[in-house]
Design an enzyme around this catalytic site. Structure first.
Site, PDB file in Angstrom:
ATOM      1  N   GLY A  34     -19.267   7.853 -35.734  1.00  0.00           N
ATOM      2  CA  GLY A  34     -20.276   8.112 -36.759  1.00  0.00           C
ATOM      3  C   GLY A  34     -20.174   7.111 -37.890  1.00  0.00           C
ATOM      4  O   GLY A  34     -20.830   6.068 -37.884  1.00  0.00           O
ATOM      5  N   HIS A  84     -28.802  34.324 -58.471  1.00  0.00           N
ATOM      6  CA  HIS A  84     -29.560  35.336 -57.713  1.00  0.00           C
ATOM      7  C   HIS A  84     -28.685  36.513 -57.270  1.00  0.00           C
ATOM      8  O   HIS A  84     -29.192  37.438 -56.624  1.00  0.00           O
ATOM      9  CB  HIS A  84     -30.209  34.695 -56.474  1.00  0.00           C
ATOM     10  CG  HIS A  84     -31.474  33.943 -56.780  1.00  0.00           C
ATOM     11  ND1 HIS A  84     -31.497  32.789 -57.519  1.00  0.00           N
ATOM     12  CD2 HIS A  84     -32.764  34.201 -56.451  1.00  0.00           C
ATOM     13  CE1 HIS A  84     -32.734  32.358 -57.616  1.00  0.00           C
ATOM     14  NE2 HIS A  84     -33.527  33.192 -56.991  1.00  0.00           N
ATOM     15  N   GLU A 143     -26.661  10.111 -43.128  1.00  0.00           N
ATOM     16  CA  GLU A 143     -26.930   8.735 -43.604  1.00  0.00           C
ATOM     17  C   GLU A 143     -25.769   8.220 -44.461  1.00  0.00           C
ATOM     18  O   GLU A 143     -25.970   7.590 -45.495  1.00  0.00           O
ATOM     19  CB  GLU A 143     -28.284   8.638 -44.317  1.00  0.00           C
ATOM     20  CG  GLU A 143     -29.419   8.942 -43.344  1.00  0.00           C
ATOM     21  CD  GLU A 143     -30.767   8.357 -43.702  1.00  0.00           C
ATOM     22  OE1 GLU A 143     -30.822   7.306 -44.363  1.00  0.00           O
ATOM     23  OE2 GLU A 143     -31.766   8.952 -43.276  1.00  0.00           O
TER      24      GLU A 143
HETATM   25  C1  LIG Z   1     -28.613  17.276 -38.964  1.00  0.00           C
HETATM   26  C2  LIG Z   1     -28.178  15.870 -38.769  1.00  0.00           C
HETATM   27  C3  LIG Z   1     -29.102  14.868 -38.578  1.00  0.00           C
HETATM   28  C4  LIG Z   1     -28.672  13.551 -38.324  1.00  0.00           C
HETATM   29  N1  LIG Z   1     -29.616  12.585 -38.040  1.00  0.00           N
HETATM   30  C5  LIG Z   1     -29.181  11.380 -37.575  1.00  0.00           C
HETATM   31  C6  LIG Z   1     -30.114  10.410 -37.068  1.00  0.00           C
HETATM   32  O1  LIG Z   1     -31.333  10.637 -37.049  1.00  0.00           O
HETATM   33  N2  LIG Z   1     -29.635   9.235 -36.577  1.00  0.00           N
HETATM   34  C7  LIG Z   1     -28.297   8.945 -36.554  1.00  0.00           C
HETATM   35  O2  LIG Z   1     -27.934   7.883 -36.085  1.00  0.00           O
HETATM   36  N3  LIG Z   1     -27.389   9.841 -37.070  1.00  0.00           N
HETATM   37  C8  LIG Z   1     -27.798  11.033 -37.543  1.00  0.00           C
HETATM   38  N4  LIG Z   1     -26.893  11.951 -38.026  1.00  0.00           N
HETATM   39  C9  LIG Z   1     -25.470  11.604 -38.003  1.00  0.00           C
HETATM   40  C10 LIG Z   1     -24.845  11.425 -39.383  1.00  0.00           C
HETATM   41  O3  LIG Z   1     -25.340  10.270 -39.992  1.00  0.00           O
HETATM   42  C11 LIG Z   1     -23.321  11.420 -39.158  1.00  0.00           C
HETATM   43  O4  LIG Z   1     -22.944  12.748 -38.863  1.00  0.00           O
HETATM   44  C12 LIG Z   1     -22.565  10.889 -40.353  1.00  0.00           C
HETATM   45  O5  LIG Z   1     -22.798   9.511 -40.522  1.00  0.00           O
HETATM   46  C13 LIG Z   1     -21.052  11.109 -40.216  1.00  0.00           C
HETATM   47  O6  LIG Z   1     -20.582  10.693 -38.981  1.00  0.00           O
HETATM   48  P1  LIG Z   1     -19.651  11.684 -38.122  1.00  0.00           P
HETATM   49  O7  LIG Z   1     -20.341  12.994 -38.081  1.00  0.00           O
HETATM   50  O8  LIG Z   1     -19.330  11.040 -36.841  1.00  0.00           O
HETATM   51  O9  LIG Z   1     -18.342  11.853 -38.986  1.00  0.00           O
HETATM   52  P2  LIG Z   1     -17.040  10.897 -38.930  1.00  0.00           P
HETATM   53  O10 LIG Z   1     -17.416   9.481 -39.100  1.00  0.00           O
HETATM   54  O11 LIG Z   1     -16.222  11.259 -37.736  1.00  0.00           O
HETATM   55  O12 LIG Z   1     -16.270  11.394 -40.226  1.00  0.00           O
HETATM   56  C14 LIG Z   1     -15.495  12.584 -40.296  1.00  0.00           C
HETATM   57  C15 LIG Z   1     -14.904  12.656 -41.698  1.00  0.00           C
HETATM   58  O13 LIG Z   1     -14.020  11.552 -41.900  1.00  0.00           O
HETATM   59  C16 LIG Z   1     -14.414  10.831 -43.056  1.00  0.00           C
HETATM   60  N5  LIG Z   1     -14.111   9.417 -42.873  1.00  0.00           N
HETATM   61  C17 LIG Z   1     -14.459   8.598 -41.843  1.00  0.00           C
HETATM   62  N6  LIG Z   1     -14.015   7.356 -42.042  1.00  0.00           N
HETATM   63  C18 LIG Z   1     -13.347   7.371 -43.226  1.00  0.00           C
HETATM   64  C19 LIG Z   1     -12.658   6.380 -43.997  1.00  0.00           C
HETATM   65  N7  LIG Z   1     -12.558   5.112 -43.581  1.00  0.00           N
HETATM   66  N8  LIG Z   1     -12.109   6.752 -45.176  1.00  0.00           N
HETATM   67  C20 LIG Z   1     -12.216   8.043 -45.609  1.00  0.00           C
HETATM   68  N9  LIG Z   1     -12.850   9.016 -44.929  1.00  0.00           N
HETATM   69  C21 LIG Z   1     -13.419   8.679 -43.755  1.00  0.00           C
HETATM   70  C22 LIG Z   1     -15.899  11.089 -43.196  1.00  0.00           C
HETATM   71  O14 LIG Z   1     -16.339  10.838 -44.520  1.00  0.00           O
HETATM   72  C23 LIG Z   1     -15.960  12.562 -42.804  1.00  0.00           C
HETATM   73  O15 LIG Z   1     -15.600  13.349 -43.897  1.00  0.00           O
HETATM   74  C24 LIG Z   1     -27.296  13.243 -38.327  1.00  0.00           C
HETATM   75  C25 LIG Z   1     -26.357  14.264 -38.570  1.00  0.00           C
HETATM   76  C26 LIG Z   1     -26.771  15.561 -38.751  1.00  0.00           C
HETATM   77  C27 LIG Z   1     -25.729  16.618 -38.920  1.00  0.00           C
END
Ligand SMILES: Cc1cc2nc3c(=O)[nH]c(=O)nc-3n(C[C@H](O)[C@H](O)[C@H](O)COP(=O)(O)OP(=O)(O)OC[C@H]3O[C@@H](n4cnc5c(N)ncnc54)[C@H](O)[C@@H]3O)c2cc1C
Length: 382
Positions: free
Chosen positions: A131, A341, A366
């Site tokens: 992600g 509320h 994002e």
């Molecule tokens: C409802 C919804 C709609 C979405 N729509 C889209 C879309 O249309 N297109 C798309 O491509 N994506 C989409 N996403 C994905 C979204 O952008 C990702 O979930 C987000 O970028 C985080 O990635 P991840 O979930 O893999 O978390 P991870 O990257 O696995 O992160 C997990 C945790 O670790 C932290 N972390 C990671 N790296 C570091 C670091 N170097 N230092 C400190 N902390 C760190 C993060 O901040 C987070 O708290 C969507 C997500 C949801 C839930």
């Protein structure tokens, strides 16, 4: 320096505000509860021209800019975030990559329907295992004759599985650079292409009337001409799309935060405790004053980021600040609005319950809040 809106911008804001109150508000709670996509609302947003806000008239757009889109998103999110994210993702993640990086042929083929709102597109960057570290993309695309053969999967892709979704753009590894790093490119995959499977919608905490799916590509073949822009530019493309998108998400978060103020004001006047409206108590007044302050300052942050972007100046840091601040205060305001509320704030029939459930994703989607801090720190030279 002038933060006042032009007459045209005020008129747009008013018309979207009326639309949100008159068209979205009466139907959205049911869609949210049943997890259904509000096709009729989307159709009407299309008729209003909202999907074309930042695009040039050449492709059927309204000739506005990214800031006008943000104003519309703020007003929609003031009433409902599922509808707002549907519009945000349709434009900023769906049509914008084609508008910014597509060939004339690709633009002519896809943009008119996306801009009219008759069709939607998704942007597939996130994967089940990758992600925040989007450079670690695992999905691969191999050129075989005059076709790309795509294998891999994408997670959480907004607007990717509606009845009117026409394509997704996906980032994929298309080779290895001389320094050994991954070459990333972006490829257009039309809906219905053999080998492209859309999983059933997720069961989400919030944004329940928006459309989100996991996607799988299994020897999925598309024409070589579906490459978006230049081969190997995928990384730069999604960074640009995400920088812009963060301003839009900030606007959406400000809308939610302002919606919390609207609902809290109403409730504080109506609800009586100890013989008088709870709004007479300073503890409640201070909560609402703080909520208004937070919404106002976050609005200024996204106005500033948008102004820099439109002026052609660097805006990466300001977009990250706006997104980080607005999403943080949206969660704060949703928590406080629910508190005002009382028990009713915990009941789904009250809009603040929806605001609360919809607020948390703003700190994740994002780019998480941690990623925004990384962007800001890097821009400061660390
Ligand atoms: C409802 C919804 C709609 C979405 N729509 C889209 C879309 O249309 N297109 C798309 O491509 N994506 C989409 N996403 C994905 C979204 O952008 C990702 O979930 C987000 O970028 C985080 O990635 P991840 O979930 O893999 O978390 P991870 O990257 O696995 O992160 C997990 C945790 O670790 C932290 N972390 C990671 N790296 C570091 C670091 N170097 N230092 C400190 N902390 C760190 C993060 O901040 C987070 O708290 C969507 C997500 C949801 C839930």
């Amino acid at each position: 320096m002038d933060f006042r809106l032009t007459e045209e911008q005020e008129a747009l804001r008013e018309s979207v505000r009326d639309f949100a109150r008159e068209v979205v508000a009466p139907v959205i709670a049911e869609h949210y509860e049943k997890h259904t996509f509000p096709y009729e609302v989307v159709r009407q947003m299309g008729k209003m021209g909202l999907f074309g806000l930042p695009f040039s008239e050449e492709y059927g757009g309204m000739g506005g800019n990214y800031f006008t889109l943000c104003l519309a998103l703020e007003e929609l999110a003031r009433v409902d975030s599922s509808v707002a994210i549907t519009l945000e993702a349709a434009i900023s993640l769906g049509a914008m990559p084609i508008y910014r990086f597509g060939t004339e042929e690709q633009k002519a083929q896809w943009l008119p329907k996306l801009i009219s709102g008759e069709a939607l597109a998704g942007f597939g960057l996130t994967e089940p295992g990758v992600g925040s570290d989007a450079g670690g993309t695992q999905t691969r695309a191999v050129l075989d004759g005059d076709e790309w053969v795509i294998n891999g999967s994408k997670a959480f892709i907004t607007n990717s599985g509606t009845d009117i979704t026409t394509l997704v753009t996906v980032t994929a590894v298309t080779g290895t650079r001389p320094d050994g790093s991954k070459e990333l490119s972006t490829i257009i995959v039309p809906s219905g292409t053999p080998g492209f499977t859309v999983a059933p919608g997720y069961s989400k905490v919030g944004w329940n009337a928006s459309d989100t799916h996991e996607l799988t590509f299994d020897d999925c073949r598309v024409p070589a001409g579906n490459l978006l822009g230049e081969r190997g530019r995928g990384f730069a493309q999604f960074l640009r799309i995400l920088d812009e998108g963060r301003i839009a998400i900030a606007a959406l978060a400000v809308g939610l935060a302002q919606g919390c103020v609207d609902e809290s004001l109403k409730y504080a006047r109506d609800r009586h405790a100890f013989g008088q409206p709870i709004g007479n108590y300073q503890a409640i007044q201070f909560k609402i004053a703080d909520m208004e302050m937070r919404a106002h300052t976050a609005r200024l942050a996204y106005y500033d980021a948008a102004a820099r972007m439109l002026a052609g100046e660097p805006f990466k840091r300001q977009a990250a600040i706006a997104k980080l601040h607005a999403s943080t205060i949206a969660v704060d305001n949703a928590r406080e609005a629910t508190q005002i509320h009382g028990g009713y704030g915990f009941m789904n029939e009250y809009p603040v319950a929806r605001f609360w459930r919809d607020s948390k994703i703003l700190e994740i989607g994002e780019g998480t809040s941690e990623v925004q801090r990384m962007v800001i720190a890097r821009d400061l030279g660390l």
